[in-house]
Design an enzyme around this catalytic site. Structure first.
Site, short mmCIF file in Angstrom:
data_model
loop_
_atom_site.label_atom_id
_atom_site.label_comp_id
_atom_site.label_asym_id
_atom_site.label_seq_id
_atom_site.Cartn_x
_atom_site.Cartn_y
_atom_site.Cartn_z
N CYS A 42 0.82 -1.21 0.00
CA CYS A 42 0.00 0.00 0.00
C CYS A 42 0.85 1.27 0.00
O CYS A 42 0.36 2.36 -0.30
CB CYS A 42 -0.94 0.01 1.20
SG CYS A 42 -2.11 -1.37 1.20
N VAL A 79 5.34 -21.60 -7.45
CA VAL A 79 4.66 -22.89 -7.38
C VAL A 79 3.78 -23.02 -8.62
O VAL A 79 2.89 -22.21 -8.85
CB VAL A 79 3.84 -23.03 -6.09
CG1 VAL A 79 3.02 -24.31 -6.11
CG2 VAL A 79 4.76 -23.01 -4.87
#
Length: 444
Positions: A42, A79
């Site tokens: 952010c 992954v």
């Protein structure tokens, strides 16, 4: 027991830390696709906009600190797939292309969300970019500082788009915003979004709403302009801030339950539909306690809470998420806006019998210097006056007042009750009747 966590930014590292605190004997391995762990994404617009000159300030905890905690981390490792039956993950080292298999007893998915880039012609040109990762921020800060980058176009008027607009103003750029919807900041009601749009325009941003981008054009290498359904605009840099979608494509063959946008479905303990597989962060739907349904809320606050709960439960606990309210805030140049609970659109969609009110009240009395107005909108049930939603806007003191409304909504308070709650008072901070109470007491 061995736990593998896929994703090492907000929810993933919150979970890893919680597991380690609960049970130091559990083996924890984290695979992170990017090059950094546990950073505050952010803060990226403010780094690009030179409010912060050191990206390391956004890193909450270093990789070395996690290593000292006994957490094994692999950066730049993606992954590729999960075999839930045999409890295996298939991993690629993005540095050298090597692929290998790892096994787990329990798995956590915390892969977050990715920026949506529609298939615009010219999107491959240099200078068409997103701002999602720390790597994006490091590149964009350097690129935007180049003297030849003068005109910046923001595609999208949501939180990131608005924050980027202010960031590029701060480093002296000419900024144009293109939003396909009728207004910016669609998570806010129309009255509040209008105030934000006026503030952007006052600050020098050229805002186009109801205008759809059709593509980008350039010199074959660099972007030089944007084409929309209403015109053509020269630009040196484009930031595409058109929303996000969960990074869950690699899980589709597992049979895991997903929402239409790819967000994973979890229960209140963060368990997915697959055995011994948990999830948290921007890749899941979370329970919204005021809507009484699951919502997609890509917010850092929610990600960290759910990550912590997932970690506790992966370690054997049974903690439950109480629910979110969609509480959020944004700074728009010299204004600040906050919201929590239902918007008026939510109340209409759910068929609520509701009322609204819109008031302006000063943040503190006129007999202390520099009072400024706060605009407050309330949404509440007709008859019971139970508070359902609140939104605020002002130069100062507006956003943190939303926290009071959030607690009230969580506690199922009425406007009458909150209007008579014993809030603090001193002239430098508030009136004897705070703006919160002025709004609540105006509810009929």
């Amino acid at each position: 027991m061995k736990i593998i966590i896929i994703g090492g930014v907000a929810a993933g590292m919150s979970a890893a830390s919680k597991i380690r605190r609960v049970n130091p004997d559990i083996e924890v391995t984290v695979y992170e696709k990017g090059g950094f762990l546990s950073y505050g994404a952010c803060g990226l617009p403010y780094y690009v906009g030179d409010y912060n000159d050191d990206y390391r300030k956004m890193i909450a905890r270093s990789r070395e600190a996690f290593t000292k905690m006994g957490i094994v981390t692999f950066l730049r490792h993606q992954v590729l797939s999960v075999d839930a039956k045999d409890k295996k993950v298939f991993v690629r080292n993005l540095e050298n292309g090597q692929e290998f298999t790892d096994t787990y007893d329990k798995l956590m998915i915390a892969v977050g969300a990715e920026s949506v880039v529609p298939p615009f012609p010219g999107k491959e040109l240099i200078g068409v970019h997103v701002l999602k990762t720390l790597e994006d921020g490091i590149f964009l800060r350097e690129y935007a500082m180049l003297p030849e980058i003068r005109n910046v176009t923001i595609v999208g008027g949501g939180y990131i788009g608005v924050e980027c607009a202010e960031a590029f103003l701060n480093i002296g750029k000419q900024v144009r915003m293109l939003e396909a919807a009728p207004r910016i900041l669609m998570s806010f009601d129309e009255e509040m979004a209008a105030l934000a749009q006026e503030e952007l325009a006052r600050s020098g941003v050229t805002v186009h709403t109801g205008e759809k981008v059709e593509g980008f054009y350039g010199d074959g290498l660099y972007v030089k302009g944007v084409t929309t359904d209403k015109g053509t605009y020269e630009t040196d840099l484009v930031i595409v801030a058109a929303g996000v979608r969960p990074c869950t494509e690699f899980l589709k063959d597992t049979g895991i339950s997903m929402a239409k946008n790819g967000a994973l479905l979890v229960d209140r303990e963060m368990r997915t539909s697959l055995p011994d597989v948990y999830a948290a962060g921007d890749c899941i739907l979370v329970y919204n306690e005021v809507l009484e349904e699951d919502s997609f809320l890509a917010l850092g606050t929610v990600a960290n809470k759910c990550g912590r709960i997932a970690g506790a439960n992966l370690a054997g606990g049974h903690e439950r998420f109480i629910g979110a309210l969609g509480s959020a805030a944004i700074k728009v140049c010299d204004l600040e806006l906050g919201r929590t609970g239902m918007g008026e659109g939510d109340a209409k969609r759910l068929g609520k019998d509701y009322k609204t009110l819109l008031i302006r009240a000063n943040d503190h009395p006129a007999y202390y210097p520099n009072p400024t107005p706060i605009t407050i909108k309330l949404i509440y049930e007709n008859g019971t006056k139970r508070l359902l939603g609140a939104q605020t806007c002002g130069q100062k003191g507006a956003v943190l007042r939303v926290d009071v409304f959030a607690v009230a909504i969580h506690g199922r308070m009425t406007t009458t009750e909150l209007g008579m709650t014993d809030l603090v008072y001193a002239p430098p901070f508030s009136g004897v009747w705070d703006a919160i109470q002025i709004a609540c007491n105006a509810a009929k």
